[in-house]
Motif scaffolding. Structure first.
Motif, PDB file in Angstrom:
ATOM      1  N   PHE A 154       0.921  -1.054   0.330  1.00 47.65           N
ATOM      2  CA  PHE A 154       0.079   0.011  -0.214  1.00 47.65           C
ATOM      3  C   PHE A 154       1.070   1.262   0.432  1.00 47.65           C
ATOM      4  CE2 PHE A 154      -2.959  -3.434   2.050  1.00 47.65           C
ATOM      5  CZ  PHE A 154      -4.030  -3.088   0.799  1.00 47.65           C
ATOM      6  N   HIS A 155       0.507   2.185  -0.527  1.00 47.94           N
ATOM      7  CA  HIS A 155       0.961   3.694  -1.109  1.00 47.94           C
ATOM      8  C   HIS A 155       0.053   4.738   0.438  1.00 47.94           C
ATOM      9  CE1 HIS A 155       1.818   7.769  -2.594  1.00 47.94           C
ATOM     10  NE2 HIS A 155       2.431   7.390  -3.533  1.00 47.94           N
ATOM     11  N   ARG A 176       0.301   8.693   2.323  1.00 47.52           N
ATOM     12  CA  ARG A 176       0.712   9.769   2.698  1.00 47.52           C
ATOM     13  C   ARG A 176       0.220  10.282   3.982  1.00 47.52           C
ATOM     14  NH1 ARG A 176       2.137  15.447  -1.298  1.00 47.52           N
ATOM     15  NH2 ARG A 176       1.443  16.608   0.771  1.00 47.52           N
ATOM     16  N   TYR A 224       5.469  18.894   6.331  1.00 47.92           N
ATOM     17  CA  TYR A 224       5.506  17.580   7.022  1.00 47.92           C
ATOM     18  C   TYR A 224       4.822  16.936   6.982  1.00 47.92           C
ATOM     19  CZ  TYR A 224       5.684  16.771  12.792  1.00 47.92           C
ATOM     20  OH  TYR A 224       6.095  16.302  13.524  1.00 47.92           O
ATOM     21  N   ASN A 235       4.943  12.897   4.429  1.00 50.56           N
ATOM     22  CA  ASN A 235       5.726  12.052   3.757  1.00 50.56           C
ATOM     23  C   ASN A 235       5.165  10.766   3.300  1.00 50.56           C
ATOM     24  OD1 ASN A 235       5.158   8.571   5.645  1.00 50.56           O
ATOM     25  ND2 ASN A 235       5.073  10.171   7.310  1.00 50.56           N
ATOM     26  N   VAL A 236       6.100   9.881   2.312  1.00 50.96           N
ATOM     27  CA  VAL A 236       5.095   8.558   1.708  1.00 50.96           C
ATOM     28  C   VAL A 236       6.060   7.830   1.866  1.00 50.96           C
ATOM     29  CG1 VAL A 236       5.237   7.917  -0.667  1.00 50.96           C
ATOM     30  CG2 VAL A 236       5.193  10.155  -0.581  1.00 50.96           C
ATOM     31  N   LEU A 271      -4.019  -3.372   8.065  1.00 53.45           N
ATOM     32  CA  LEU A 271      -3.231  -2.059   7.059  1.00 53.45           C
ATOM     33  C   LEU A 271      -3.889  -0.115   8.366  1.00 53.45           C
ATOM     34  CD1 LEU A 271      -1.813   0.789   5.538  1.00 53.45           C
ATOM     35  CD2 LEU A 271      -3.849   0.295   3.783  1.00 53.45           C
ATOM     36  N   HIS A 272      -5.105  -0.473   8.657  1.00 50.15           N
ATOM     37  CA  HIS A 272      -6.357   0.241   9.234  1.00 50.15           C
ATOM     38  C   HIS A 272      -5.726   0.276  10.616  1.00 50.15           C
ATOM     39  CE1 HIS A 272      -8.855   2.437  10.151  1.00 50.15           C
ATOM     40  NE2 HIS A 272      -9.293   2.507  10.789  1.00 50.15           N
ATOM     41  N   LEU A 296      -2.555   1.926  10.606  1.00 53.76           N
ATOM     42  CA  LEU A 296      -2.622   3.292  10.820  1.00 53.76           C
ATOM     43  C   LEU A 296      -3.360   4.085  11.800  1.00 53.76           C
ATOM     44  CD1 LEU A 296      -3.215   3.728   6.432  1.00 53.76           C
ATOM     45  CD2 LEU A 296      -1.157   4.301   7.869  1.00 53.76           C
ATOM     46  N   PHE A 317      -1.468  10.101  14.754  1.00 53.74           N
ATOM     47  CA  PHE A 317      -2.881   9.667  13.512  1.00 53.74           C
ATOM     48  C   PHE A 317      -3.916  10.653  14.157  1.00 53.74           C
ATOM     49  CE2 PHE A 317      -7.177   7.913  13.032  1.00 53.74           C
ATOM     50  CZ  PHE A 317      -7.177   7.383  11.676  1.00 53.74           C
ATOM     51  N   ILE A 362      -4.199  11.483   6.092  1.00 57.05           N
ATOM     52  CA  ILE A 362      -3.648  10.137   5.057  1.00 57.05           C
ATOM     53  C   ILE A 362      -4.380  10.317   3.785  1.00 57.05           C
ATOM     54  CG2 ILE A 362      -3.924   7.351   5.730  1.00 57.05           C
ATOM     55  CD1 ILE A 362      -2.978   7.851   8.955  1.00 57.05           C
ATOM     56  N   VAL A 393      -4.800   6.603   1.066  1.00 58.48           N
ATOM     57  CA  VAL A 393      -4.279   5.222   0.660  1.00 58.48           C
ATOM     58  C   VAL A 393      -4.219   4.724  -0.320  1.00 58.48           C
ATOM     59  CG1 VAL A 393      -4.820   3.279   1.769  1.00 58.48           C
ATOM     60  CG2 VAL A 393      -4.888   4.437   3.348  1.00 58.48           C
ATOM     61  N   MET A 394      -3.748   3.615  -1.559  1.00 56.57           N
ATOM     62  CA  MET A 394      -3.290   3.981  -2.195  1.00 56.57           C
ATOM     63  C   MET A 394      -2.898   2.511  -2.598  1.00 56.57           C
ATOM     64  SD  MET A 394      -2.803   6.412  -5.260  1.00 56.57           S
ATOM     65  CE  MET A 394      -0.876   6.577  -5.138  1.00 56.57           C
TER      66      MET A 394
END
Lengths: 96, 96, 96, 96, 96, 96, 96, 96, 96, 96
Positions: free
Chosen positions: J3-4, J6, J50, J52-53, J64-65, J68, J74, J79, J81-82
């Motif tokens: 997963f990508h 940002r 400020y 990140n990728v 994933l969730h 994150l 958080f 956020i 997500v791809m």
């Protein structure tokens, strides 16, 4: 009649923890009661977001609004509504 | 694993009617086969639009892409994907 | 049940005049028949645009989609739909 | 002369309940008086939103602004205005 | 009654030069006639764009639409309309 | 040299009434002085918004910025600037 | 007087190679002549895009528009203009 | 290596005047030192905005970030970065 | 020096199959050569899209542009570039 | 499964310095632990932001969730997500 609803939650940082927990508990009870009655047909979490996608099956627009505006989290939500209908390629009985 | 997919279809005006009908027939067969196999779990039409909202239940991202890029209408679609997961308030067994 | 619909029309420049006029005549007849039956309750032109705002009063989402997707100009339109309901401050009987 | 107006309301969380209720009561009275006089021709709630779509029938732009800027909720609203006119396909006398 | 109108022109590349020149000549004559009659009160070019900002002074929304939809360049324009009124700080007689 | 400027005002709710009134009085005086000197050539209210569209006629960009950043309401405004010039179809002497 | 201009180029695929090369050669000559005269003060390529950011130093808005609308690539460009002025923290003589 | 940076400043209203003035003084000194060293090659004010466009000439991305994140106004800025390079039509030695 | 690049591909429908296949073959060879040389450090497909996310490790902005503008698919791509640098929390040696 | 993600961080100005430092320390430890375990495969800072990728390699959407939503930052993040998958042109074993 089906509706697609996306809800994004934005809890203000200065909401007292006790008040927040009470709202979240009422939200969960409210949602589950409507799921049991069949009007809130589906609910999924969106990965990485404090948000859900839901499918409602209600009598009409007025009932949909009654349900949404009655959400304990309503004052803290951004809500997007799309009316749905049966897709001509659908095969499941309950996609109507 | 669940994914929310919205597909908007834009058929070019100069697509010959015969070619268009063949594509649509293949699209319907393709969709219904995946619905029967369980990977294309839901599909709904969005009112007023040549578009659908679908829920896929697939093994992984690669399988999702394989399905979507194999759609006969893929070259004519705008597609938006969101990964989903079980919502903590969900009560239905199949919202997972 | 009420819906707010905005339709923006984009006629391609290479549409032959005869075909265009035939489509527009059918569109007008189609709209007026639905206005007479009461399902297309209001229609207004937006100043400066080839666009209208309409209010529909239909049985359900499926009927709304049937009407909109059956518009002779449907392939040349961008359509935006919003479900409406009676406002708590409304006083007119027919704003429902 | 007709205008399409969408109003979205955003009440700040720290607005005292008494002040809020007083504003809402004045808003309702203000709206209903203008509905009775005929200048606020229609008002509908948008499903799932604290928002309305309204049609105004006023003498000119200045009168429209006088009405909108005088709304008790004006400081808490986002307002979008579109001038309307009779649509060439309209059949109702009062869509003008 | 005043309206602010922005017009962006997009001439298709395959418009024959003769047809284009004829449209532009008619557009100029049309605009200047309305400027002389007083309904097209101001027109300015936006630097770096094939676009203008104009102020119209017309009887009502219907007349504004009649003027705009009658522009020879109308099929090639994107148009944005905003109703204006006298500003409480204005001192010029003709800013009304 | 002409500039098109749109100003949207957002007064914070907690601005004391006395301070707000003083700022608004200074804003009005500031605007009218520049209107009298000819640099603030036009100002119109946008219907339904706490916003104006203005035309400035100033010596250069630096003077425009000096005027705008000196507005008493500058800290509470969103400002959008577009450089203008005489339109080739303009007939009024003062649209330059 | 300084202006910030971003130009994005979109060459249509069916532009004959000979015509394209001729336009690009004229564009380069046109740009370099204006760079030599001092009116096109800077030009940079944006990495990964068929686009540039440029700084112009011209007498007024009208001259800026004359230069931009005279670009051989003008019909194939999207252009965004921002008026600039000396920054109070600038130390270079030529940032004015 | 060149970078195009736009910085928009949003000072919170409740920032004490003394703190604000100290930050602005440090910002100016910081900027001018980097201008003298050659890394902050250009800076211009955008007319009508509390914003600047700057050109940086730095060793690499890490140095650019070090400079930007070290700005005394960094917590109050929205920053947009675009990598630049020499344009094939550029004639100035220092547009590299 | 690292850059994040997203590429979206839009192949025109009338591109002859032979030409399309030749371009895609050259694109693959071009990409793999740069992956082997180390400058194209990562490439991933985005699920449901004809698009990729890539990480480049190049000497400077000019080299990045040389690579991207040399892509056989460059005329058919929308490209977005973001300069990256080592994150202070990174632990992998090759995230630099 | 890749997963990508940002992440953009927005720390409120009134967060006490001690609380902020504690959150940032926990965030760093949390991130580095997941990097060591292999689930947080890459992280890069975006220059000038400020933000990140990151690339995650996790069992499924739910994991994933979980990661994150468990980030100490958080509540202060936006956020995106791809879902990613192996690109057909990729040559590295670990781009899967």
């Amino acid at each position: 009649m089906l509706f697609h609803v996306r809800m994004d939650v934005h809890l203000p940082r200065d909401l007292p923890a006790g008040e927040r927990d009470a709202i979240l508990a009422r939200e969960k009870a409210y949602s589950q009661e409507l799921q049991r009655s069949g009007e809130w047909r589906h609910i999924w979490r969106i990965a990485g977001a404090y948000a859900n996608v839901s499918i409602f099956d209600v009598a009409d627009n007025a009932r949909l609004h009654e349900i949404l505006s009655g959400l304990p989290l309503f004052p803290f939500m951004t809500i997007a509504v799309m009316p749905l209908l049966r897709h001509p390629s659908a095969i499941r009985d309950d996609d109507t």
